[in-house]
Design a protein around this motif. Structure first.
Motif: not given
Length: 80
Positions: A4-15, A22-28, A50-58
């Protein structure tokens, strides 16, 4: 680097730890819901600059991999 090229992340403090771009509060989940509702990638990108096509593919790749787990998902009624 993961697929996912570091584009999808999970942090208990975010959402509450839901996977986000990554870098957003936009959930999968939000991306999938918008696509399922018929929104185009262009509409999603316009609504979330703030989204990119690559982020949507990820997000899609992440969701596909998550569904590969050996879990049974009951859907509707089964035939008797």
């Amino acid at each position: 680097m993961d697929k996912y090229h570091g584009l999808v992340v999970s942090d208990p403090r975010v959402m509450m730890g839901k996977p986000v771009i990554a870098g957003t509060r936009i959930t999968v989940e939000l991306i999938l819901e918008k696509l399922a509702a018929g929104e185009t990638v262009e509409q999603i990108l316009d609504a979330h600059p703030r989204l990119t096509r690559e982020a949507i593919r990820a997000a899609l790749a992440f969701a596909a991999e998550a569904l590969r787990a050996d879990v049974v998902y009951p859907i509707g009624e089964t035939s008797k």
